[in-house]
Scaffold this motif. Sequence first.
Motif, PDB file in Angstrom:
ATOM      1  N   SER A  14       0.458  -1.265  -0.107  1.00 39.78           N
ATOM      2  CA  SER A  14      -0.279  -0.121  -0.370  1.00 39.78           C
ATOM      3  C   SER A  14       0.427   1.226  -0.107  1.00 39.78           C
ATOM      4  O   SER A  14       2.265   0.963   0.494  1.00 39.78           O
ATOM      5  N   ILE A  15       0.088   2.596  -0.982  1.00 42.58           N
ATOM      6  CA  ILE A  15       0.689   4.235  -0.382  1.00 42.58           C
ATOM      7  C   ILE A  15       0.007   4.237   0.067  1.00 42.58           C
ATOM      8  O   ILE A  15      -0.782   4.384  -0.632  1.00 42.58           O
ATOM      9  N   ASP A  16       0.633   5.106   1.088  1.00 33.35           N
ATOM     10  CA  ASP A  16      -0.326   6.979   1.714  1.00 33.35           C
ATOM     11  C   ASP A  16      -2.399   5.855   1.649  1.00 33.35           C
ATOM     12  O   ASP A  16      -2.870   6.739   1.483  1.00 33.35           O
ATOM     13  N   GLY A  17      -1.789   4.761   2.534  1.00 30.74           N
ATOM     14  CA  GLY A  17      -2.589   3.580   3.390  1.00 30.74           C
ATOM     15  C   GLY A  17      -3.692   3.626   2.311  1.00 30.74           C
ATOM     16  O   GLY A  17      -4.896   2.980   2.744  1.00 30.74           O
ATOM     17  N   LYS A  18      -3.467   3.362   0.586  1.00 28.69           N
ATOM     18  CA  LYS A  18      -3.700   2.490  -0.124  1.00 28.69           C
ATOM     19  C   LYS A  18      -3.428   1.513  -1.133  1.00 28.69           C
ATOM     20  O   LYS A  18      -2.391   1.380  -1.552  1.00 28.69           O
ATOM     21  N   THR A  19      -4.324   0.767  -0.819  1.00 30.64           N
ATOM     22  CA  THR A  19      -3.547  -1.181  -1.391  1.00 30.64           C
ATOM     23  C   THR A  19      -3.557  -0.732  -3.000  1.00 30.64           C
ATOM     24  O   THR A  19      -4.425  -0.788  -3.392  1.00 30.64           O
ATOM     25  N   GLU A 124       4.653   0.534  -6.208  1.00 31.84           N
ATOM     26  CA  GLU A 124       5.158   1.832  -7.389  1.00 31.84           C
ATOM     27  C   GLU A 124       6.878   1.760  -7.239  1.00 31.84           C
ATOM     28  O   GLU A 124       6.577   2.294  -6.139  1.00 31.84           O
ATOM     29  N   ALA A 127       8.405   4.747  -4.555  1.00 32.26           N
ATOM     30  CA  ALA A 127       7.454   5.168  -3.932  1.00 32.26           C
ATOM     31  C   ALA A 127       7.994   4.576  -2.563  1.00 32.26           C
ATOM     32  O   ALA A 127       8.520   3.566  -2.198  1.00 32.26           O
ATOM     33  N   ASP A 128       7.143   4.688  -1.143  1.00 33.43           N
ATOM     34  CA  ASP A 128       7.498   4.854   0.078  1.00 33.43           C
ATOM     35  C   ASP A 128       5.853   3.523   0.414  1.00 33.43           C
ATOM     36  O   ASP A 128       5.233   4.473   0.193  1.00 33.43           O
ATOM     37  N   MET A 129       6.062   3.046   0.533  1.00 32.90           N
ATOM     38  CA  MET A 129       5.479   1.407  -0.190  1.00 32.90           C
ATOM     39  C   MET A 129       5.446   0.735   2.221  1.00 32.90           C
ATOM     40  O   MET A 129       6.810   0.309   2.179  1.00 32.90           O
TER      41      MET A 129
END
Length: 153
Positions: A14-19, A124, A127-129
């Motif tokens: 997930s990225i920013d709380g979104k899977t 991604e 990205a911070d994941m």
Amino acid sequence: MKAVVQRVRQSSVSIDGKTVGEIQCGLMVLLGVTDVDTEQECDYLADKIAGLRIFEDDTGKMNRSLLDIQGEMLIVSQFTLCADCRKGRRPSFIRAAKPETAIPLYNRFIAQIQARGIRTATGEFGADMLVSIENDGPVTIPLDTEEIMPKGK
């Protein structure tokens, strides 16, 4: 190329709380591209991982591949696999490929896996994941093309 392959019951990123990617039974692959990697290393590693016999057969022996069980693969880029920790306490990432080299090889790896009919999910690049892994076994196998690829390939 370097990879950490984990046999999983489920895994997600997930990225920013979104899977953004998730799989059920299959392999979670953390993939690092080094500054000397080419399409040859990429193709070799994709073939090696897709064919790794690390799933149990009917007798409980690790004898089946991801292809055999029709499993899924989650692929996440991870440049920190290229860390050099020989000097001091702060890792050096000088061996990690620059994005202009790493991104095409990361995408090629994904395409090579998909070409084998394996359902894939990804993170991604850059990205911070947050990665969630339910490791099955646990089975975790590190692979490095510098060590496993036949010379002259």
